[in-house]
Design an enzyme around this catalytic site. Structure first.
Site, PDB file in Angstrom:
ATOM      1  N   THR A  67      23.179  17.286   2.544  1.00 22.80           N
ATOM      2  CA  THR A  67      21.910  17.129   3.362  1.00 22.80           C
ATOM      3  C   THR A  67      21.893  16.583   4.655  1.00 22.80           C
ATOM      4  O   THR A  67      20.987  16.602   5.512  1.00 22.80           O
ATOM      5  CB  THR A  67      20.745  16.198   2.524  1.00 22.80           C
ATOM      6  OG1 THR A  67      21.306  15.107   2.173  1.00 22.80           O
ATOM      7  CG2 THR A  67      20.526  16.920   1.075  1.00 22.80           C
ATOM      8  N   HIS A 106      -9.024 -22.496  -8.956  1.00 24.65           N
ATOM      9  CA  HIS A 106      -8.669 -22.229  -7.749  1.00 24.65           C
ATOM     10  C   HIS A 106      -7.736 -23.084  -7.070  1.00 24.65           C
ATOM     11  O   HIS A 106      -7.699 -23.896  -6.289  1.00 24.65           O
ATOM     12  CB  HIS A 106     -10.096 -22.764  -7.049  1.00 24.65           C
ATOM     13  CG  HIS A 106     -11.322 -21.959  -7.474  1.00 24.65           C
ATOM     14  ND1 HIS A 106     -11.192 -20.480  -7.820  1.00 24.65           N
ATOM     15  CD2 HIS A 106     -12.216 -22.169  -8.299  1.00 24.65           C
ATOM     16  CE1 HIS A 106     -12.354 -19.952  -8.232  1.00 24.65           C
ATOM     17  NE2 HIS A 106     -12.975 -21.081  -8.560  1.00 24.65           N
ATOM     18  N   LYS A 131       9.819   7.672   8.284  1.00 21.83           N
ATOM     19  CA  LYS A 131       9.539   7.667   9.837  1.00 21.83           C
ATOM     20  C   LYS A 131       8.367   8.678  10.410  1.00 21.83           C
ATOM     21  O   LYS A 131       7.548   8.147  11.270  1.00 21.83           O
ATOM     22  CB  LYS A 131      10.720   7.448  10.743  1.00 21.83           C
ATOM     23  CG  LYS A 131      10.638   7.589  12.090  1.00 21.83           C
ATOM     24  CD  LYS A 131      11.980   7.375  13.050  1.00 21.83           C
ATOM     25  CE  LYS A 131      11.805   7.078  14.299  1.00 21.83           C
ATOM     26  NZ  LYS A 131      13.124   7.117  14.974  1.00 21.83           N
TER      27      LYS A 131
END
Length: 548
Positions: free
Chosen positions: A63, A273, A134
């Site tokens: 490729t 928390h 990309k």
């Protein structure tokens, strides 16, 4: 439309390819993938047919060709790009479906020869993924078979796949190539060359595991959980049951683990928390958990639990008696498993607590303490060694006669060393029970958000005041949350010095008899005098434990 398909993991491939073909997508493929498609009766074009160049060197080169990468990288909004590929007879590629060579499988087998490992280093695959990633605006890049149905759904949308979806695919593609490269690098680190022979040893890095979370702290924030990367890559958390862990679950589980790691005796904590609403020790882990839960039962509802011992049947029964979100522990017994399973939404997480307690830091060869903490801010990234309460690792008790004489001779305490200097600065000395309680309080206090005030007994928290803008306010919050009369005879830990006597008077009014704090204020003499006036014990550690 044209798609390039070259996958080692062929899960769902045929159905996906059929879906593409039915939408008029031309399938271009290589090697084993091409054969699988052809055997399924699908029309497929070979890469060699596209490039006019045969695969060579056992498929090492196939490729890597301008007629492939030109078709992937051409930007559709750039006429010059389109003219360039047209002049060279290059056709556009709209979809790249690739997952990389099975390097992980080869690396996991210690019998795999070195040369075979090298052959499993994919070259063309990462290049295809990076090119498609990309140019993600124009080319969808797919690495995960689980995304095949979504791709077909997106292709059926009016206007085609959304930009958001294509960007998500791009992100996953670069994670996939990063995992592959990290695995190669870690495997090669485990290999030595000895007299011309390559000898394999233990792998240095595990595979990076990236899990997309439903959202971050809030539903509009995207988030991911990454394991196998960064300074703490050695520790693997394993989820055994329950709903998917959330971003805040993971933060709270981390806070829970940090606290119980301070204790060698059976210890439990309930977190809300990232702050403890109850922490306790006990003769057994079930006893410790019940004490921690009952320290503030209202806040404990829906909390996150940390245990530093294996979950047995008694502990599992206690855990499932009320609603909690998640628990982290080193392990659980077989008879605990069906009890925990009754709470189908309860997340049960295990981890190697010994490994967590002994991770090396990046700061040198000194203290080994839970890896290295990293934190971003708008100006960059911060690294630091985690805060461990090393001055409380051993039991506290009365000083030697020489130390006691030296301490009582000081009218104003001297500056303390960075390592800390445990000393009694008041006229009254702690009782044995107060020493035990002060040490317990100090280990918990270090893990509560500043400003911190913690009231405790010898084996459990009684009230916690966390994250207030003034230390007096933290005292008021703790007193407000305490059960009536429960603070009489308690001890108090403060994560930083009392800047004035008002905070000390407030804890004395609440019923405390002893206080531990770092010391170091210009008002230390005034605060010590106030403690003597109120009949309190005060111990200075010389070591501050802020937590922001």
């Amino acid at each position: 439309m044209r798609a390039i398909l070259s996958v080692s993991d062929k899960t769902g491939l045929i159905d996906f390819a059929r879906g593409l073909s039915s939408r008029g997508v031309q399938l271009v493929s290589t090697g084993g993938t091409s054969k699988a498609l052809a055997d399924a009766g699908l029309p497929v074009r070979s890469v060699s047919d596209v490039t006019g160049f045969p695969e060579m060197m056992d498929g090492r080169v196939k490729t890597l060709h301008p007629k492939i990468h030109g078709g992937i990288l051409a930007r559709r909004h750039r006429p010059d790009d389109l003219e360039a590929i047209k002049s060279q007879g290059v056709e556009l590629v709209d979809l790249v479906v690739v997952n990389l060579y099975p390097f992980a499988k080869a690396a996991q087998n210690p019998e795999t020869p070195f040369d075979e490992l090298v052959e499993q280093i994919d070259i063309g695959g990462p290049s295809l993924l990076r090119a498609a990633g990309k140019n993600f605006r124009d080319v969808m890049v797919v690495v995960d078979p689980a995304d095949y149905p979504k791709v077909l759904e997106q292709m059926a949308r009016p206007g085609g796949p959304s930009l958001e979806f294509k960007f998500e695919l791009m992100q996953k593609a670069f994670v996939h190539t990063a995992q592959f490269d990290m695995l190669i690098a870690g495997t090669l680190q485990s290999i030595t060359c000895q007299a011309g022979e390559f000898v394999r040893g233990e792998m240095k890095h595990p595979k990076i595991d990236v899990r997309q979370l439903r959202y971050g702290e809030n539903p509009h924030q995207k988030a991911a959980w990454v394991q196998g990367h960064g300074p703490n890559w050695q520790v693997k958390w394993e989820t055994h049951q329950g709903k998917e862990l959330s971003y805040t679950n993971l933060l709270d589980l981390d806070a829970a683990a940090r606290i119980v790691l301070e204790f060698t005796e059976p210890a439990a904590v309930v977190i809300k928390h990232t702050n403890p609403c109850g922490t306790a020790t006990g003769g057994a882990i079930a006893e410790a958990y019940v004490r921690a839960r009952e320290a503030d039962p209202l806040s404990a509802f829906g909390g996150i639990v940390g245990l530093n011992r294996e979950i047995d049947a008694d502990t599992a029964t206690a855990l499932t008696a009320t609603f909690i979100e998640a628990v982290i522990a080193p392990s659980f017994t077989e008879d605990a498993k069906p009890i925990l399973a009754k709470k189908t939404n309860l997340r049960v997480v295990t981890a190697d607590f010994k490994a967590m307690a002994n991770l090396p830091t990046i700061m040198g060869e000194g203290e080994r303490a839970m890896g290295t903490e990293m934190r971003t801010f708008l100006g960059g990234m911060l690294h630091q060694e985690p805060d461990r309460v090393i001055e409380a690792r051993e039991p506290w008790g009365p000083p030697s006669p020489l130390e006691s004489s030296a301490a009582s001779a000081r009218s104003t305490p001297s500056a303390s060393s960075p390592e800390g200097e445990l000393r009694v600065v008041t006229k009254r000395q702690p009782t044995a029970e107060e020493w035990t309680a002060l040490r317990f309080a100090w280990r918990v206090c270090a893990h509560v958000k500043s400003n911190t005030i913690v009231f405790t007994g010898a084996d459990r928290t009684l009230a916690v005041g966390a994250g207030q803008m003034s230390r007096v306010d933290s005292v008021k919050v703790a007193v407000m949350k305490a059960a009536p009369g429960s603070l009489k005879g308690s001890v108090v830990a403060s994560d930083a010095f009392f800047p004035f006597r008002d905070g000390l008077d407030a804890v004395a009014d609440a019923g405390a008899t002893a206080v531990v704090q770092p010391g170091g204020s210009v008002k230390d003499a005034e605060v010590i005098a106030a403690a003597d006036e109120r009949g309190l014990v005060m111990v200075f550690t010389g070591r501050r434990h802020f937590r922001h």
